[in-house]
Design a protein around this motif. Structure first.
Motif, PDB file in Angstrom:
ATOM      1  N   LEU A   1      -3.397  -4.268   5.383  1.00  0.00           N
ATOM      2  CA  LEU A   1      -3.801  -4.291   6.639  1.00  0.00           C
ATOM      3  C   LEU A   1      -3.412  -4.424   8.056  1.00  0.00           C
ATOM      4  N   ALA A   2      -2.361  -5.356   7.792  1.00  0.00           N
ATOM      5  CA  ALA A   2      -1.567  -5.333   8.943  1.00  0.00           C
ATOM      6  C   ALA A   2      -0.671  -3.891   9.098  1.00  0.00           C
TER       7      ALA A   2
ATOM      8  N   THR B   1      -3.407  -7.970   0.135  1.00  0.00           N
ATOM      9  CA  THR B   1      -4.182  -7.423   1.331  1.00  0.00           C
ATOM     10  C   THR B   1      -4.159  -7.457   2.576  1.00  0.00           C
ATOM     11  N   VAL B   2      -3.354  -8.239   3.069  1.00  0.00           N
ATOM     12  CA  VAL B   2      -2.985  -8.763   4.539  1.00  0.00           C
ATOM     13  C   VAL B   2      -1.890  -7.791   4.768  1.00  0.00           C
TER      14      VAL B   2
ATOM     15  N   PHE C   1      -2.975  -1.325  10.689  1.00  0.00           N
ATOM     16  CA  PHE C   1      -3.522  -1.210  11.805  1.00  0.00           C
ATOM     17  C   PHE C   1      -2.205  -1.141  13.070  1.00  0.00           C
ATOM     18  N   ILE C   2      -1.250  -1.256  12.474  1.00  0.00           N
ATOM     19  CA  ILE C   2      -0.384  -1.107  13.997  1.00  0.00           C
ATOM     20  C   ILE C   2       0.709  -0.321  14.320  1.00  0.00           C
TER      21      ILE C   2
ATOM     22  N   PHE D   1       8.192  -5.396   5.994  1.00  0.00           N
ATOM     23  CA  PHE D   1       6.901  -4.765   7.010  1.00  0.00           C
ATOM     24  C   PHE D   1       8.086  -3.824   8.245  1.00  0.00           C
TER      25      PHE D   1
END
Lengths: 432, 432, 432
Positions: free
Chosen positions: A53-54, A49-50, A57-58, A137
């Motif tokens: 979401l990251a 999840t993190v 957002f970015i 990422f």
């Protein structure tokens, strides 16, 4: 007291109204970032999840910078039928010259810019969901910058920037192709290069469903997206010259979502034996994607049929992609690619010439013959071929240079711990 | 048919457009209450969720009543350079006289009122996060009423109500100082009077990180705040006289958020070794706070730099406050205080005279010398000194009279059970 | 350069502004679907979350289709004092003729349509919460279609469509009766036919409280609803003829929510010994429902009193319905029915003739005597009697034909598994 109006006063008022409308629409489209973030993270497992979401957002931060730096100029700058060439960097510092293709709207330069920026950001977000739960990422970040800064603006130039497809009579009002299928094709390439998540497909070829961890967030995301689409489609008038056109677009947008939900619900009920919530929500999104190209060109009745078909398409597309072992955690291909294509072609079928003022000509089903449908099909193929090929190349280079996939240990343990050293729901007992 | 326009008709139309814009902006700023509620509760532990949500919900109700009862009048009423004096109670019943400082906007009285109210409410909400997980519900309520009804309006009068700082040439377009640093200073006083949460700082002085319980909600909150900021900053035009100014402000606001996110992500990646989600989100908020003062006064390039610095500031400020043992569960000081100050000073550095019409003069870096920067610095010190001193006094009185901190047992057991007899996630297995 | 304006240009501008305002308001009201979904699912148990979310998602799709198919025509079509008769099907294909009762607003036909559609959708959503955790998915769907397509439009015709109550001098600006009490009466009938959830009332008659599973979502929902209400009430001007009326309505709406929260908080603190979060949120909704009828007809002071009483009403109504063993999981009756009635009657008490231009006459407390109050009371009784009776009939037929209640096993095991084969929070450890 009667007055003779100063022309500048009247102009100021007219442009002011247009600006307010375009900006508020842009804010609504910006808000879709929340919708995508919640749909994507909710449909995946809590251990990722993190990370999701990251990414979500970015990605809009990166889109903002790269579209400002170069994307805007490539897309709307004067140039040739393939790409914008003049004053491409930093949106020409806000000087509204050399962007003839978008001079039809009266709003100030920065209003045009931010409205187009939020659209570019959407394309990148679509990719995010498709590659979730296994992508590095950094690789996603780099791909997103390339997509928004270089790829999206080129095909966008063809259609909205005065390029060859626009000249040819290809119509895409708010971006079924420009935004959604482009995001979808880029996602497809990513899915192929990445491969499926560990455990998604069993050795015998059957599917092991991986269910989402938070359907409250998925539902929230779906409703936020629907809400934001009222900026996406009606806002694409980029002005308030004709209020009745805007109202028409709001209604076609809404009815397509509604009929798609009904079709997807019934479809899922028949095929899966239950009214499946994620299908209901993806049905809504499918209808919205499909009506995006034609919302200003078709009747309310036409929109209802387009949505109905979109809802059925999403229900059959999800197992179709699974049969091909294309692992798409959130259904991005079924929603954005399949229905981006369907919506673009649907203009060729259902268009009613001039229904809100655009000279599209009639679609096939309204007696217009194959002219419009042919142009739409050509655009689908051209944009699809270009985007898929380039995206495949970019993903492949990324795979070679920095790698695209997290390690097996990290994928099993969750990207939250691996990539971010964090967990989304500290304190909650979770069994993966 | 050509007509000679009746002046009243044209006026009605112009004021109507202004009103619609200001009201929609006010609604967006109101919506930031949701953003704050979710960021704050999500960054704290689940055992205090109901308490934080209840505080956030009721605080805007209290702000509505106290700003109506007295705050509006103190802030915008005619009076002296320190405070408004005439017709201060109940917003003078809606009679738009005696409020000369805000007569520059053409919108109807109640539109002015509600727009200013949602700003006042924001200041109170900022405090809420900083004192979370240990404050008595009643003490917070009383402080919030005093802040919105008495403190915020006084310093607000200095800057927006025709007071001494406004006369002196201090510029704060949408409230980096008026709203954010005021909230931040009040929070700092609260943190000092309250002391840190049990277990936050170990005996050896090292920090024991207390992580948030729901990063989905934090992300949601962050995106809602960003969305709401499009009302906060562009809406502060309080009219649509010049559409291009509004569009400019929307773009400076967005680019500052974007560059701040990028800076905070890189900063956290370097310092903490990982791209930390809460830093990414606080980075966005830092950029938004910092650009709030200057969004109408600086160029898009200037805004990008202001955001970039804001993003780095938030990353260094969080451990800085921890070193001082100032326990701020959500990073309110790093976001609102530090960047409220930074954004206010940045006007003195980056202002471009008249870029959207305001005669700020140029900032230091654009050749304007120290005049503007000096006024900005004076304002920062004066407002900070006043707010911090009064807030310290109010918190101290509250500590004496009703106590500010819950019992040790209640803090460990959670404020939800202690203050509200409830739990946020009934049925979920939670290990604190 | 001075110009003599072309009348069509000025008209285009005026109608354009009206359209933008009405559409944005409609989008805000649409967004309330999210608020209802989150409040309802959050206040119920996690095992029924998917079911409640699915109901809330699909209900607006069904409302869109059924209001388009027949509802709009029955409500606004010319006809007799009881119902619309001409061109009732498919909104007459968008041809804006034969709808005299709504010709007072200048906006284009489809803008009127979508604004009214989102109101009709709200009525259906209200029912959803009241019948949660035990109703069959299919039965709810069928009821919602009948409500939006047939029942709501008839009573709506009486009040907003030129029917007998409108003629008689009954005033309901934004729908305390048209929308909220209608939803409430339909919910009451459903609750009676369904019976309480297993385990809600003990054999000795005492109440076994069933607490919500996610107060974060409930709070989110409450704030989204408050936000959406700024479209619901101010948007009901359906045009921007008079900006000051819109601003007035925004402020009365907000102050009623604020005072209701304060009253409900204090009330709950006194009765239950704690400031209860669900009471705080339901207090806000109660105030908003109550001010909906009178937001344009009462002063800001009057609105504050109406809200104050609404907040107390909701605190006493919840235990009152429990004493009658009317099991309402989310408090829909206390919020929408009780305060829909209260708000409608309050117009008869607090109306200030012409305060925003409507010739309501003064209410009883402002010296207007019983004329207005009498008309309001008559409307409450007539609409209540009609809706409750027909709803009772429809629910009873559904009970006979397809059954309204899930099996005991399914109710205990959760409707998510039973009706949808899914769970909302996969991976989370949950003890029911």
């Amino acid at each position: 007291m009667d007055v003779v109006v100063n022309a500048a006063t009247l102009d100021m008022l007219t442009v002011g109204l247009d600006t307010v409308w375009v900006l508020i629409s842009a804010f609504l489209v910006f808000f879709m970032n929340l919708g995508f973030a919640m749909v994507e993270s909710g449909l995946c497992r809590s251990k990722n999840t993190v990370n999701i979401l990251a990414k979500n957002f970015i990605v809009f931060a990166l889109a903002s910078v790269s579209f400002w730096f170069i994307g805007w100029g490539l897309m709307f700058g004067n140039g040739n039928p393939i790409v914008g060439l003049t004053n491409v960097l930093f949106a020409n510092g806000g000087v509204d010259e050399g962007f003839d293709a978008i001079s039809w709207t009266r709003v100030p330069f920065w209003a045009k810019f931010i409205f187009q920026l939020v659209f570019a950001g959407t394309a990148a977000t679509i990719v995010s969901g498709a590659v979730a739960e296994r992508i590095k990422f950094l690789s996603f970040i780099v791909f997103a910058v390339v997509l928004v800064g270089l790829m999206y603006p080129v095909s966008g130039h063809w259609i909205w920037g005065g390029g060859w497809l626009q000249t040819l009579g290809f119509w895409d009002f708010a971006g079924s192709t420009v935004v959604h299928s482009v995001g979808g094709w880029a996602a497809l390439a990513g899915i192929i290069v990445l491969g499926p998540r560990i455990g998604k497909y069993r050795a015998d070829g059957s599917v092991n469903p991986i269910v989402g961890h938070n359907m409250s967030m998925v539902t929230l995301g779906g409703l936020v997206l629907w809400f934001g689409w009222f900026g996406f489609n009606p806002g694409s008038t980029m002005g308030v010259g004709d209020g009745s056109a805007i109202a028409h677009i709001a209604v076609t947008t809404n009815i397509a979502a509604a009929t798609a939900i009904i079709a997807a619900t019934i479809g899922a009920w028949i095929i899966m034996g239950k009214p499946d919530l994620s299908m209901i929500i993806n049905g809504a999104l499918a209808g919205l994607v499909a009506i995006t190209a034609g919302c200003a060109f078709v009747s309310v009745e036409g929109a209802a049929i387009i949505g109905l078909i979109a809802g059925f398409l999403v229900v059959v597309a999800v197992p179709f992609f699974d049969r091909l072992k294309l692992d798409d955690p959130v259904g991005a291909l079924s929603v954005h690619l399949v229905n981006g294509v369907w919506g673009t072609l649907a203009v060729g079928l259902f268009a009613v010439d001039g229904i809100t003022g655009s000279a599209t000509g009639n679609g096939l089903l309204l007696g217009g013959g194959f002219t419009l449908l042919g142009a739409q099909a050509l655009g689908v193929v051209a944009v699809g071929g270009f985007t898929f090929a380039v995206a495949l190349g970019v993903w492949s280079v990324l795979k070679l240079v920095i790698g695209v996939r997290v390690t097996r240990e990290e994928e099993i343990g969750g990207l939250d711990r691996g990539e971010h050293g964090a967990e989304a729901y500290a304190g909650f007992q979770i069994i993966d």
